[in-house]
Write a protein that holds these residues in place. Structure first.
Motif, PDB file in Angstrom:
ATOM      1  N   VAL A   1      -0.823  -9.564 -13.131  1.00 33.70           N
ATOM      2  CA  VAL A   1      -1.033 -11.007 -13.019  1.00 33.70           C
ATOM      3  C   VAL A   1       0.121 -11.648 -12.251  1.00 33.70           C
ATOM      4  O   VAL A   1       1.260 -11.219 -12.321  1.00 33.70           O
ATOM      5  N   ALA A   2      -0.220 -12.683 -11.504  1.00 35.12           N
ATOM      6  CA  ALA A   2       0.748 -13.494 -10.759  1.00 35.12           C
ATOM      7  C   ALA A   2       1.675 -12.647  -9.896  1.00 35.12           C
ATOM      8  O   ALA A   2       2.900 -12.741  -9.988  1.00 35.12           O
TER       9      ALA A   2
ATOM     10  N   ASP B   1     -18.597   1.022 -13.104  1.00 32.65           N
ATOM     11  CA  ASP B   1     -18.049  -0.153 -13.794  1.00 32.65           C
ATOM     12  C   ASP B   1     -16.955   0.217 -14.785  1.00 32.65           C
ATOM     13  O   ASP B   1     -16.248  -0.659 -15.284  1.00 32.65           O
ATOM     14  N   ALA B   2     -16.813   1.519 -15.065  1.00 33.47           N
ATOM     15  CA  ALA B   2     -15.750   1.955 -15.962  1.00 33.47           C
ATOM     16  C   ALA B   2     -14.384   1.928 -15.282  1.00 33.47           C
ATOM     17  O   ALA B   2     -13.351   2.020 -15.955  1.00 33.47           O
ATOM     18  N   LEU B   3     -14.373   1.793 -13.961  1.00 31.87           N
ATOM     19  CA  LEU B   3     -13.130   1.646 -13.230  1.00 31.87           C
ATOM     20  C   LEU B   3     -12.755   0.165 -13.194  1.00 31.87           C
ATOM     21  O   LEU B   3     -13.567  -0.674 -12.786  1.00 31.87           O
ATOM     22  N   ARG B   4     -11.546  -0.157 -13.622  1.00 32.35           N
ATOM     23  CA  ARG B   4     -11.114  -1.545 -13.731  1.00 32.35           C
ATOM     24  C   ARG B   4     -10.127  -1.871 -12.610  1.00 32.35           C
ATOM     25  O   ARG B   4      -9.207  -1.107 -12.339  1.00 32.35           O
ATOM     26  N   VAL B   5     -10.314  -3.018 -11.967  1.00 27.99           N
ATOM     27  CA  VAL B   5      -9.371  -3.465 -10.950  1.00 27.99           C
ATOM     28  C   VAL B   5      -8.115  -3.989 -11.638  1.00 27.99           C
ATOM     29  O   VAL B   5      -8.178  -4.916 -12.448  1.00 27.99           O
ATOM     30  N   VAL B   6      -6.976  -3.386 -11.299  1.00 26.01           N
ATOM     31  CA  VAL B   6      -5.693  -3.795 -11.869  1.00 26.01           C
ATOM     32  C   VAL B   6      -5.039  -4.876 -11.024  1.00 26.01           C
ATOM     33  O   VAL B   6      -4.446  -5.821 -11.553  1.00 26.01           O
ATOM     34  N   GLY B   7      -5.148  -4.743  -9.695  1.00 30.81           N
ATOM     35  CA  GLY B   7      -4.493  -5.732  -8.846  1.00 30.81           C
ATOM     36  C   GLY B   7      -4.951  -5.653  -7.407  1.00 30.81           C
ATOM     37  O   GLY B   7      -5.450  -4.627  -6.947  1.00 30.81           O
TER      38      GLY B   7
ATOM     39  N   ILE C   1       2.240  -7.193 -16.223  1.00 28.27           N
ATOM     40  CA  ILE C   1       1.038  -6.530 -16.732  1.00 28.27           C
ATOM     41  C   ILE C   1       0.605  -7.220 -18.022  1.00 28.27           C
ATOM     42  O   ILE C   1       1.378  -7.320 -18.985  1.00 28.27           O
ATOM     43  N   ALA C   2      -0.622  -7.711 -18.023  1.00 26.64           N
ATOM     44  CA  ALA C   2      -1.191  -8.345 -19.215  1.00 26.64           C
ATOM     45  C   ALA C   2      -2.594  -7.798 -19.431  1.00 26.64           C
ATOM     46  O   ALA C   2      -3.458  -7.913 -18.547  1.00 26.64           O
ATOM     47  N   ASP C   3      -2.799  -7.157 -20.561  1.00 24.65           N
ATOM     48  CA  ASP C   3      -4.114  -6.578 -20.886  1.00 24.65           C
ATOM     49  C   ASP C   3      -4.582  -5.627 -19.788  1.00 24.65           C
ATOM     50  O   ASP C   3      -5.768  -5.605 -19.428  1.00 24.65           O
TER      51      ASP C   3
END
Length: 647
Positions: free
Chosen positions: A226-227, A174-180, A220-222
């Protein structure tokens, strides 16, 4: 020295299969790391790839210990396996496919896969804006039930993820975050210089990346993209690479005009605008077979890119003046791994007389440093120098090929007899051959065989129209072009039409079988890990990347059954009358052993013994890696040609 006349194909040669098989593999993935140059080096003795570095004093040494092989299995053929900067370096380990931080003892950054549940790999890593994470393309394959074959496409996902450099993700997924996310396939993730935008390439089944790709850009936001929106590509346009020049400008290679040429994408306006800035009738791009492959780099001095129509050149284009200048003039083949930092470029280069080697080029001084000394080779006089040629075929097409003449300092053939010929058919099939110095071909040419390596219709380097000659004509165009090359050499007195063989692996193995089944021109053939039955080479019968490729190559399996049967070597196995070898890895998931076995069984039912050897190799996949495997195969080839072609 007076040469002794001796029949072609019988010349004594000091070049042995064992010697050729033990040669170091082609270097890959060069990178400029401050005043050092890094690259990947395949080692056939261990069947692994190591990470190497050249320091300013000219010393070359491993970055990692022997227990840390580098590589990943992204889309089946791999992707850029490491990131290296003066501050941080990470790599994907081929042993377990996890991402590691380079340190005295490498530290894992990603979790181990749960056994029997998933198989995950990480490719094309970049550093995030904060310098605390690596962003990377994660490919996850959910494993099917034991003993079952199911379609890999719905079981595979790809996404851009952030991996903490702290190592927190090694134990906690869970420490891996999906960026896109966007498409089924992803490649070439790039962060804008200001860290506010992310770009990448994406495409979906059933198209292949040389048909249609989308160049995506997202804000890139936080720490999240995005979008995302397409800014180039789509509608039968292939974008094979994109790189940032500044916060609002991308350069990209795309082919809306039929050639992979250089475009500039302006993102400052309300609507992104793409302009071709270097329009030439020559290919500057490449087919995306590996995640993160590159044909150009943005530098402080301009854009450095590969340019080819036949032989390649490395050029520097100045966006301010439009001036083009040549780099590395002594070299004419450049691998799809062009990299740069500031005013320094790293490439893998070769030529007709030089083996592949990493080069480091200073764009200010134009100094070119060869990162590996040319290895002393005692049998250089036995190595053939390849010649680029072409033959015209129906439709006005020019089919390029590379001719490797028989070469031996001690022997010559009879003046009234042409040499036996080996027609080599490259794999892919959306790929190409090169004029690089080849010790593999020298094994044959030094014994008095000629070799012709064919860029048949469908090959890259000659524009989209030439590439699309193979659309729905696989097993026809590739065979016809190979026969045309053999006939042209026979007419020129450079090959014996009665003593001509055909050889190839993967798609080249398919073409070899198709040539033996549909043509009577070849006296024998050597087949490496082939497709033999197009009616079963899709969906669950191969890997995800190529699981719909058959739609481009042959057609719709349901709607075009007659055409499938017409081109299938397996369906025409009874018509194969020339002896052949079948060489197959048992761990091949791209062209499974069943494709080779069924063909051999069908031929043996009609003509027992026609298959001179059907050799299967445990531990080998698609493309052999072990030196002992390659030595056995090359010796088997020599034995076949000696018995059939004379020698």
């Amino acid at each position: 020295m007076t040469k002794v006349e001796h029949p072609y194909g019988t010349w004594p040669s000091p070049i042995t299969p064992e010697e050729v098989a033990a040669l170091p593999g082609t270097p890959q993935w060069p990178t400029v790391v401050g005043d050092e140059t890094w690259w990947c080096a395949p080692d056939p003795a261990t069947a692994t790839v190591g990470l190497m570095r050249r320091t300013p004093d000219g010393a070359v040494r491993p970055v990692l210990g022997a227990d840390w092989p580098v590589g990943n299995k992204a889309i089946g053929y791999g992707g850029r396996p490491y990131l290296a900067t003066p501050a941080v370096a990470v790599f994907s380990c081929s042993r377990d496919q996890r991402l590691y931080l380079v340190a005295d003892e490498p530290r894992p950054l990603t979790p181990a896969d749960p056994e029997g549940v998933t198989r995950t790999n990480y490719s094309d890593p970049i550093l995030d804006p904060t310098g605390t994470e690596v962003w990377v393309i994660r490919e996850t394959l959910r494993l099917d039930a034991e003993g079952e074959l199911t379609d890999p496409a719905p079981r595979t996902t790809r996404e851009i993820v952030a991996v903490p450099l702290s190592g927190a993700g090694a134990e906690d997924p869970d420490a891996l975050r999906v960026v896109g996310r966007s498409h089924h396939f992803l490649s070439t993730i790039r962060l804008s210089p200001d860290g506010n935008r992310l770009s990448w390439l994406g495409w979906d089944h059933p198209v292949m990346p040389w048909e249609t790709t989308d160049l995506m850009v997202a804000a890139i936001a936080d720490g999240v993209a995005v979008a995302p929106a397409r800014v180039l590509g789509g509608d039968d346009v292939s974008v094979c690479q994109a790189e940032w020049a500044d916060a609002d400008t991308l350069y990209a290679l795309a082919d809306p005009d039929g050639w992979w040429n250089l475009f500039r994408v302006d993102l400052a306006a309300d609507k992104p605008a793409a302009t071709c800035v270097l329009p030439i009738e020559a290919e500057c791009g490449h087919a995306v077979w590996r995640v993160g492959s590159t044909s150009f780099a943005v530098t402080d001095a301009g854009i450095v890119l590969r340019r080819s129509l036949g032989e390649e050149a490395l050029i520097l284009w100045d966006p301010d003046t439009g001036a083009v200048s040549d780099l590395a003039l002594e070299w004419n083949e450049f691998a799809t791994s062009v990299a740069a930092t500031g005013g320094t470029v790293a490439v893998i280069a070769s030529s007709p007389t030089e083996p592949s080697t990493p080069l480091r080029i200073d764009l200010g001084t134009r100094d070119t440093v060869r990162c590996l000394d040319r290895p002393a080779y005692p049998h250089e006089a036995w190595v053939s120098v390849p010649q680029r040629r072409h033959v015209q075929v129906d439709g006005g097409w020019q089919v390029p090929y590379i001719y490797h003449p028989p070469t031996n300092p001690e022997y010559r053939g009879p003046s009234d007899t042409p040499p036996p010929l080996l027609v080599d058919v490259h794999g892919g099939p959306t790929s190409s051959t090169t004029t690089s110095r080849s010790l593999s071909f020298a094994l044959f040419t030094s014994r008095g065989y000629a070799v012709a390596s064919v860029d048949y219709g469908g090959s890259t380097g000659y524009g989209r129209a030439y590439r699309d000659r193979l659309r729905h004509t696989w097993g026809i165009t590739d065979v016809d072009d190979s026969v045309a090359v053999a006939r042209a050499l026979a007419v020129a007195g450079l090959a014996d039409p009665a003593h001509t063989a055909v050889r190839g692996g993967s798609a080249g193995g398919w073409a070899t079988l198709a040539a033996l089944a549909h043509s009577d021109y070849f006296a024998c053939g050597t087949v490496y890990f082939p497709i033999s039955d197009p009616a079963t080479w899709f969906d669950e019968q191969t890997h995800d990347f190529e699981s719909r490729y058959i739609h481009y190559l042959v057609g719709d399996p349901e709607k075009d059954a007659e055409h499938f049967a017409r081109v299938s070597p397996l369906a025409h196995a009874a018509e194969i009358t020339a002896p052949f070898l079948m060489l197959q890895g048992l761990d091949d998931v791209i062209c499974r052993p069943d494709q080779a076995r069924r063909l051999v069984e069908a031929v043996e039912e009609v003509r027992p013994g026609l298959c001179r050897a059907h050799l299967e190799f445990p531990g080998e996949g698609h493309g052999f890696r072990k030196d002992e495997t390659m030595a056995v195969c090359l010796q088997a080839e020599l034995d076949l040609y000696a018995s059939v072609l004379g020698g």
